[in-house]
Motif scaffolding. Structure first.
Motif, PDB file in Angstrom:
ATOM      1  N   ARG A  97       0.847  -1.188   0.000  1.00 46.57           N
ATOM      2  CA  ARG A  97       0.000   0.000   0.000  1.00 46.57           C
ATOM      3  C   ARG A  97       0.886   1.242   0.000  1.00 46.57           C
ATOM      4  N   VAL A  98       0.461   2.225  -0.765  1.00 42.61           N
ATOM      5  CA  VAL A  98       1.230   3.458  -0.920  1.00 42.61           C
ATOM      6  C   VAL A  98       0.352   4.644  -0.540  1.00 42.61           C
ATOM      7  N   ALA A  99       0.926   5.519   0.267  1.00 43.20           N
ATOM      8  CA  ALA A  99       0.216   6.740   0.662  1.00 43.20           C
ATOM      9  C   ALA A  99       0.775   7.914  -0.124  1.00 43.20           C
ATOM     10  N   ARG A 100      -0.104   8.713  -0.686  1.00 41.96           N
ATOM     11  CA  ARG A 100       0.304   9.953  -1.356  1.00 41.96           C
ATOM     12  C   ARG A 100       0.078  11.084  -0.365  1.00 41.96           C
ATOM     13  N   LEU A 102       2.532  16.115  -4.425  1.00 37.53           N
ATOM     14  CA  LEU A 102       2.301  14.897  -3.656  1.00 37.53           C
ATOM     15  C   LEU A 102       3.503  13.963  -3.768  1.00 37.53           C
ATOM     16  N   ASP A 134       5.003   9.996  -2.756  1.00 36.33           N
ATOM     17  CA  ASP A 134       4.587   8.625  -2.458  1.00 36.33           C
ATOM     18  C   ASP A 134       5.469   8.032  -1.366  1.00 36.33           C
ATOM     19  N   TYR A 135       4.805   7.417  -0.388  1.00 37.97           N
ATOM     20  CA  TYR A 135       5.503   6.729   0.702  1.00 37.97           C
ATOM     21  C   TYR A 135       4.860   5.364   0.909  1.00 37.97           C
ATOM     22  N   VAL A 190      -4.741   6.884  -0.430  1.00 41.30           N
ATOM     23  CA  VAL A 190      -4.039   5.612  -0.266  1.00 41.30           C
ATOM     24  C   VAL A 190      -4.362   4.751  -1.477  1.00 41.30           C
ATOM     25  N   ASP A 202       0.181  -0.313  -4.784  1.00 46.21           N
ATOM     26  CA  ASP A 202       1.418  -0.114  -5.526  1.00 46.21           C
ATOM     27  C   ASP A 202       1.191  -0.474  -6.997  1.00 46.21           C
ATOM     28  N   ASP A 203       1.877   0.257  -7.872  1.00 46.09           N
ATOM     29  CA  ASP A 203       1.688   0.018  -9.304  1.00 46.09           C
ATOM     30  C   ASP A 203       2.458  -1.196  -9.814  1.00 46.09           C
ATOM     31  N   LEU A 218      10.773   3.055  -2.245  1.00 45.22           N
ATOM     32  CA  LEU A 218      10.013   4.107  -1.569  1.00 45.22           C
ATOM     33  C   LEU A 218      10.409   4.158  -0.101  1.00 45.22           C
TER      34      LEU A 218
END
Length: 660
Positions: free
Chosen positions: A5-8, A21, A23-24, A58, A61-62, A68
């Motif tokens: 999962r990625v948080a912007r 923004l 990405d983390y 949220v 991931d691509d 990251l």
């Protein structure tokens, strides 16, 4: 294994190159806590430190397995930044070529742990109920205004001429009843209302009007006068999924109320509604952006009409609404009569009106400046008296007192005129205290009240009294003043500001609206378009004429104006990039640059850019890109060579008037 999962996130930083923004990765233990709107701590590798940020969204991931950094911690589990507020902040920042973090700093108060815990532990608020009697009463207040109710229901934009009189015998203006009725009407439809006023006195009037209509539990304050915990608790109340009425000052325009159905701005010409902090967006402009995003009704109300709102009316973006039966104060243009001294400050007609009115109640006298003698001049050559140390203006606290410099505070015991050598001083103007002294002798045995910045007075009773007040500091009187005398009008109009006529008309109109119905309002020693507009109570017509005069001169608000200042080379580079990015700009769009450097600082300059509204987005994007590019160049040139230079580029849009 589940996808990462990625948080912007939006970093809480004013640095222009960080205004986007990032990405983390979300660590597995924090997956359930990291949700949109919460505050988190994240590492910033380029700076080698931790920063606070807001989670905007949220996503999964691509699948590129890009490296990251991970979120370090969740500051609070309370989502304090809803999507609607971030969208508004982003749009406002883009319009002003600023950073979204600067807007969010105005909109979201500092976190208070105890207030947050108390809010989370308390039961959720229930939806407010507007009783039928309050709804009927509110609709009765709105009924005299043509099409106003339909505009509120349909989400339109309207400029309202507020009723220019007090609310019965209450110490508040009838305008407060009008805005309160509009808010209650909106609340009765199950939607929120946001009411924005310039200062605490306007806010108090509006709160008093709302208390008579209710419900009290639905009213939320938004202002810096509250303690930190109280303000944060009120902010959390606006986040609840139930409608509220938010009453506050300029930053309240960003209040994230649930399902906003009305945003109302009172007296948008007041300078207190202009945000001094970056990016410097006026509450009026932020309200226009918000209305476009949310589709709520937008109301501009006032005793006068600013040229900014009049421009919107002229292009058909805002409609007008006035009462079906027009009422206005009884304005008298007072001048010295034949046989009277032209130096007389109060003509006989105004003096007689004040004497007659004092038999029935208070009389308001508006003056230009506070103090006793705001300015001193040489008694022989009439040159302004200046301090021998810093060249600042000299002031006198009372007759015969030693003059004191208004800048450095030094006493001028042995002052000598630098032009003619005279040692005699003369008072060139009268402030509030001197006026009170003079009128107190003219009206013996009469109570005299001084109201200015040093002596704030919010309200006076209905007993006879002379109230000497500076513009904008006039107290409210129960039932209204029995007479109003407006002095120093000619001195006010001598100011060189572009909008001085507009400002004077607003000051005088607001004071005239404090008069009881039928009470005389004397404007002393002023003629011309501003005086005629006040006497006939046709402020929109004056704004229309001003707009016509400014259009061929390309002066705001006929066009938008941006300022660019910083290192001379940076300003030149930005202006070159701007012309390339927006080739449609007028050949005379750029004024300057002019040198603003002061030794031994590095060379600095400032330029103004005038552009049509159609070019607004392109100009804002070009200016913002130039600021970011300059910041990156400065960072690269100073890497490993100490701190960054102080004089980086600064850009500000929508200046009220050009000033090089």
């Amino acid at each position: 294994m589940s996808a990462r999962r990625v948080a912007r996130v939006q970093l809480d930083s004013p640095v222009p190159q960080l205004d986007r923004l990032f990405d983390y990765a979300i660590p597995h233990p924090l997956v359930s806590e990291v949700v949109p709107g919460v505050r988190v701590k994240v590492p910033l590798r380029s700076a080698g430190r931790m920063m606070e940020a807001y989670v905007i969204e949220v996503v999964a991931d691509d699948g590129t397995e890009r490296p990251l950094s991970s979120i370090e911690a969740v500051v609070s589990s309370m989502p304090v930044l809803p999507e609607r507020l971030f969208t508004l902040a982003r749009r406002v920042a883009d319009r002003a070529a600023g950073s979204v973090s600067d807007v969010l700093r105005l909109a979201v108060p500092k976190r208070m742990v105890r207030a947050e815990k108390a809010w989370l532990a308390a039961p959720p608020p229930e939806a407010p109920v507007v009783v039928e009697a309050a709804r009927v009463r509110a609709d009765a207040v709105l009924a005299p205004y043509a099409g106003l109710v339909d505009t509120l229901d349909d989400g339109g934009r309207v400029a309202v001429d507020a009723p220019p009189h007090p609310s019965g015998d209450q110490p508040r203006g009838a305008w407060a009843d009008l805005l309160a009725a509009a808010a209650v009407h909106t609340l009765a439809r199950g939607r929120s209302a946001v009411l924005v006023v310039p200062d605490y006195r306007d806010q108090a009037q509006l709160m008093a009007a709302l208390s008579e209509l209710g419900p009290d539990e639905a009213v939320v304050r938004d202002d810096a006068d509250q303690s930190g915990p109280a303000r944060y608790a009120q902010y959390l109340r606006t986040l609840a999924p139930v409608p509220v009425i938010v009453v506050g000052r300029r930053s309240a325009v960003y209040a994230p109320a649930h399902d906003t159905g009305l945003v109302a701005i009172w007296d948008d010409g007041d300078s207190l509604l202009a945000e001094p902090l970056a990016p410097g967006v006026h509450a009026r402009d932020a309200a226009l952006v918000r209305q476009e995003l949310e589709g709520s009704a937008l109301v501009f109300a006032g005793h006068t009409r600013t040229t900014d709102v009049q421009r919107l009316v002229e292009v058909g973006y805002v409609r007008e609404s006035a009462t079906k039966r027009r009422t206005s104060p009884r304005v008298v243009l007072s001048a010295t009569r034949e046989g009277e001294s032209r130096t007389a400050r109060v003509p006989s007609s105004a003096f007689a009106a004040a004497r007659e009115a004092l038999a029935h109640g208070p009389v308001l006298v508006q003056v230009a400046r506070p103090g006793y003698a705001p300015s001193l001049v040489c008694a022989d050559c009439r040159r302004p008296a200046r301090c021998a140390h810093c060249a600042g203006p000299l002031r006198a606290a009372r007759p015969g007192a030693t003059p004191v410099c208004a800048w450095c505070g030094r006493s001028a015991h042995a002052w000598t005129c630098g032009h003619c050598g005279s040692v005699k001083l003369r008072m060139a103007s009268s402030g509030s205290e001197r006026t009170a002294d003079e009128l107190g002798r003219a009206f013996p045995n009469t109570r005299v009240i001084v109201a200015d910045g040093t002596h704030p007075v919010a309200e006076v009773d209905a007993d006879p009294a002379l109230v000497i007040a500076t513009r904008g500091a006039e107290p409210l009187a129960r039932g209204g003043y029995r007479a109003v005398i407006l002095l120093d009008g000619d001195r006010m109009l001598q100011n060189e500001a572009l909008r001085i006529g507009e400002s004077c008309l607003r000051w005088w109109s607001n004071a005239a609206a404090l008069a009881a119905p039928g009470a005389p309002v004397h404007l002393v020693g002023v003629a011309g378009p501003v005086a005629r507009a006040l006497a006939t109570w046709t402020q929109p017509a004056y704004a229309r004429a001003e707009l016509v005069d400014r259009a061929p001169l390309r002066m705001p608000p006929a066009v938008r104006v941006a300022s660019v200042e910083g290192h001379a080379r940076s300003v030149d580079a930005l202006l070159t990039e701007l012309r390339e990015a927006v080739p449609d700009l007028d050949a005379l769009a750029v004024l300057g640059p002019v040198d603003t450097s002061a030794p031994p600082d590095t060379p600095t300059s400032r330029a103004l850019v005038r552009f049509d509204y159609a070019h607004g987005r392109a100009v804002a994007e070009a200016l913002r890109a130039g600021v970011i590019a300059d910041a990156l160049r400065a960072r690269k040139s100073t890497k490993d060579k100490g701190p960054r230079p102080r004089n980086t580029l600064r850009v500000r849009l929508d200046l009220p008037e050009p000033d090089l």
